[in-house]
Structures are given as C-alpha cells and as structure tokens.
Design a protein around this motif. Structure first.
Motif, mmCIF file in Angstrom:
data_model
loop_
_atom_site.group_PDB
_atom_site.id
_atom_site.type_symbol
_atom_site.label_atom_id
_atom_site.label_comp_id
_atom_site.label_asym_id
_atom_site.label_seq_id
_atom_site.Cartn_x
_atom_site.Cartn_y
_atom_site.Cartn_z
ATOM 1 N N PRO A 17 76.846 -0.833 -69.395
ATOM 2 C CA PRO A 17 76.503 0.671 -69.025
ATOM 3 C C PRO A 17 76.983 1.799 -70.460
ATOM 4 O O PRO A 17 77.713 1.528 -71.424
ATOM 5 C CB PRO A 17 77.411 0.991 -67.743
ATOM 6 C CG PRO A 17 77.559 -0.895 -67.316
ATOM 7 C CD PRO A 17 77.374 -1.488 -68.651
ATOM 8 N N VAL A 18 76.094 2.806 -70.774
ATOM 9 C CA VAL A 18 77.016 3.767 -71.370
ATOM 10 C C VAL A 18 77.902 3.687 -71.123
ATOM 11 O O VAL A 18 78.927 4.755 -70.133
ATOM 12 C CB VAL A 18 75.385 5.048 -70.808
ATOM 13 C CG1 VAL A 18 76.197 5.967 -72.043
ATOM 14 C CG2 VAL A 18 74.384 4.394 -72.060
ATOM 15 N N HIS A 19 79.116 4.322 -71.955
ATOM 16 C CA HIS A 19 80.403 4.857 -71.639
ATOM 17 C C HIS A 19 80.338 5.910 -72.777
ATOM 18 O O HIS A 19 79.800 5.889 -74.179
ATOM 19 C CB HIS A 19 81.161 3.629 -72.372
ATOM 20 C CG HIS A 19 80.723 2.519 -72.667
ATOM 21 N ND1 HIS A 19 80.237 1.431 -73.340
ATOM 22 C CD2 HIS A 19 81.917 2.410 -73.788
ATOM 23 C CE1 HIS A 19 79.626 0.400 -74.264
ATOM 24 N NE2 HIS A 19 81.701 0.908 -74.310
ATOM 25 N N SER A 20 81.775 6.126 -73.025
ATOM 26 C CA SER A 20 82.096 7.505 -73.465
ATOM 27 C C SER A 20 83.861 6.907 -75.181
ATOM 28 O O SER A 20 83.981 5.567 -74.493
ATOM 29 C CB SER A 20 82.549 8.330 -73.776
ATOM 30 O OG SER A 20 83.687 8.298 -72.671
ATOM 31 N N THR A 21 83.616 6.465 -75.832
ATOM 32 C CA THR A 21 84.771 6.372 -77.044
ATOM 33 C C THR A 21 84.741 7.593 -77.914
ATOM 34 O O THR A 21 83.742 8.345 -78.145
ATOM 35 C CB THR A 21 84.220 5.203 -77.350
ATOM 36 O OG1 THR A 21 85.598 4.857 -78.842
ATOM 37 C CG2 THR A 21 83.603 4.778 -78.889
ATOM 38 N N TRP A 22 86.097 7.756 -77.868
ATOM 39 C CA TRP A 22 86.794 8.806 -78.798
ATOM 40 C C TRP A 22 87.123 8.321 -80.552
ATOM 41 O O TRP A 22 87.856 7.304 -80.501
ATOM 42 C CB TRP A 22 87.648 9.642 -78.616
ATOM 43 C CG TRP A 22 87.621 10.046 -77.465
ATOM 44 C CD1 TRP A 22 87.369 9.715 -75.228
ATOM 45 C CD2 TRP A 22 87.109 11.405 -77.218
ATOM 46 N NE1 TRP A 22 86.802 11.083 -74.890
ATOM 47 C CE2 TRP A 22 86.879 12.198 -75.912
ATOM 48 C CE3 TRP A 22 87.050 12.956 -78.130
ATOM 49 C CZ2 TRP A 22 86.211 13.027 -75.474
ATOM 50 C CZ3 TRP A 22 86.384 13.894 -77.507
ATOM 51 C CH2 TRP A 22 86.234 13.922 -76.483
ATOM 52 N N GLY B 83 90.468 6.801 -81.886
ATOM 53 C CA GLY B 83 91.261 8.363 -80.348
ATOM 54 C C GLY B 83 91.399 10.181 -81.832
ATOM 55 O O GLY B 83 90.410 10.110 -83.245
ATOM 56 N N PRO B 84 92.408 10.601 -81.113
ATOM 57 C CA PRO B 84 92.735 10.858 -80.815
ATOM 58 C C PRO B 84 91.404 11.258 -79.087
ATOM 59 O O PRO B 84 91.172 11.671 -79.304
ATOM 60 C CB PRO B 84 93.815 11.930 -80.661
ATOM 61 C CG PRO B 84 93.379 13.292 -81.522
ATOM 62 C CD PRO B 84 91.890 12.433 -82.255
ATOM 63 N N ALA B 85 92.191 9.906 -78.459
ATOM 64 C CA ALA B 85 91.207 9.583 -76.910
ATOM 65 C C ALA B 85 91.806 11.217 -75.676
ATOM 66 O O ALA B 85 93.410 10.192 -75.255
ATOM 67 C CB ALA B 85 90.624 8.777 -76.513
#
Length: 282
Positions: free
Chosen positions: A223-228, A252-254
């Motif tokens: 599934p579409v997810h977020s990352t920093w 990061g930073p997350a």
C-alpha cells in the motif's frame, strides 16, 4: 551497486552519484475494512495522551497571547530581520522562481542561492516521480537536470538499477506500467531546503522531504505509504541554469506518526489523479 532486499524510498535504484525512487520500510497499520488493504486501523488514544494534548494546547495558547500582547519596543533594535532569517530560511522572498521549463520540469532558475534552493526542490520532485520508472522519461529527466558529464555516467547504471526484477518487486511490468485497475504512486513532497555552500559557480543544497510510494489497488501487497528523507544536491551553474553534479540521501528527520485513518485504495487513486504537483520556489 545493490538494490537491497527491500529498498528505502529514494535509496533503491541508485546511480554512481545519487539516490532515486524506491520503496520505504515503514510501519503499516492493518486495515479494519475487509478486502481493502488501505483500510485504516486507528490507534486508541490513552487518557494520559489526551491530557498531554490538552495541556500542550493550553501552553501554546498562553504563549500566543503573551506574544500578541508584548510591546513592540521590547525587541532589540535590528533583531527582527536577523531572527527571521535564522528561523525561516526558506520563507518566501517574492522573487520569480523560474522563467521557463524543459518538458514538465521547471528551468531557468535564478543565479542566486534562492534559485539554487528552488532548483534543488524541483529536481527532487522530478527524481522522485513515476517518470523515473520508465526508461524513456527517466533518460529525459536525467539529461535535463544533471550536467552532461554526470548524466552520461548515470544513464547506464540507472538502467541497470531500474531492472525488470526491481520493477516487478514494485508491482510494475518491464515497461514500468501498473496492473490494470491499480495506480502506482511515487511522489516527493519537499518540506524545506537549506544551503550549506554557495558561490556563483556551485552550491550545495539539502532538501528535507516526505516521499509517497506504493501501489494503490485492491490486490496490492504494498500500500502507498510515506517516508521521510533528506536529499543533498551538489549543483553547478552550467548553461545559464543550475544542474546536478552529484547527490546523496539519508533517512529522516521523521516526525512521530499521527492517528490519521488510512484511506481506501479508491480514495488514494482518486487523490493522485485529482491533485497535481507544485513548482517549488524559495
């Protein structure tokens, strides 16, 4: 060069000089709607967390009221502009960000540190786009935003990185296309930029961004997810514009994940179709 068992967003397909779009290792919330991998399971709030939230809001309100009621003469003379520069390094300047574009990529950035920041942010968007997963558009992006010397060195290694096996792991076919009924998502959303070096000939700019990556569809296992991440670009003034010489990324930073309910696959697909990207400016 190694793609890794499960590459991080921006880390997977990497050329000799940079990082490019991939998948992120992030915590996935389990769905609470049957048959929908995007269903949002919400974490329950504890009473202590609610109390902390309320206290935090009260403290912020008190601080805001105190600041609003503070007399203008209390600030040291000349401190205003310097403080703003320190606390808001990417505040809007009012200067024209770009003069033209090359294909879908902004071009003609100002020959200044602000122009370098704007270029870096827009280049991060291009390198994090779905166009990087198709050979023809990837070559066009690289030729447009890298110096000619850097682009010639990168094209081959990047074609190897975006191999058929890698694309298959992303749920795409050999041409970079998503299965019928599914929407592949890959976006870079810059949050801010900072300049660690600048001269008339070169600059080093870092872009802090949130990435969106994954496949939106009922049968998706990713599934579409977020990352920093933070993306750092070594830029060179070349041909009356800023071009990338090399780039690198780090995690990061997350921020702490919120309690937002995950959207359904249909909602994600619709949002991707309806909401376009931005031209980023300093």
């Amino acid at each position: 060069m190694s793609l890794g068992d499960e590459p991080g967003y921006g880390d997977a397909p990497r050329g000799e000089d940079g990082g490019y779009g991939g998948t992120g290792q992030t915590r996935t919330r389990l769905p609470d709607r049957a048959g929908d991998v995007y269903g949002g399971a919400r974490r329950g709030r504890s009473s202590s967390r609610s109390l902390v939230t309320v206290v935090g809001v009260v403290v912020l309100l008190i601080a805001a009221i105190a600041f609003a009621n503070r007399g203008g003469d209390e600030s040291p003379s000349g401190a205003g502009d310097s403080d703003k520069a320190k606390t808001a390094p990417t505040a809007a300047s009012g200067e024209q960000p770009v003069q033209s574009k090359a294909g879908d990529i902004p071009a003609g950035f100002a020959h200044s540190d602000q122009g370098a920041q704007s270029a870096a942010a827009n280049y991060a968007v291009a390198l994090g786009s779905t166009g990087m997963f198709k050979k023809a558009s990837r070559h066009g992006i690289v030729d447009t935003i890298y110096t000619s010397a850097a682009a010639s060195k990168l094209q081959g290694p990047m074609d190897e990185a975006y191999s058929t096996s890698f694309l298959n792991r992303m749920g795409l076919n050999a041409d970079g296309d998503a299965p019928r009924g599914s929407t592949f998502v890959s976006r870079t959303v810059p949050v801010g930029t900072t300049v660690s070096h600048y001269s008339d000939s070169d600059a080093k700019v870092s872009v802090w961004y949130m990435g969106l990556i994954g496949m939106s569809g009922q049968g998706s296992t990713d599934p579409v997810h977020s990352t920093w991440k933070t993306w750092t670009f070594e830029l060179q003034w070349s041909g009356d514009d800023w071009k990338i010489v090399s780039d690198s990324q780090k995690d990061g930073p997350a921020p702490v994940p919120g309690d937002d309910q995950a959207a359904t696959s249909d909602e994600i697909s619709k949002a991707i179709e309806e909401y376009g990207g931005f031209t980023y400016a300093r």
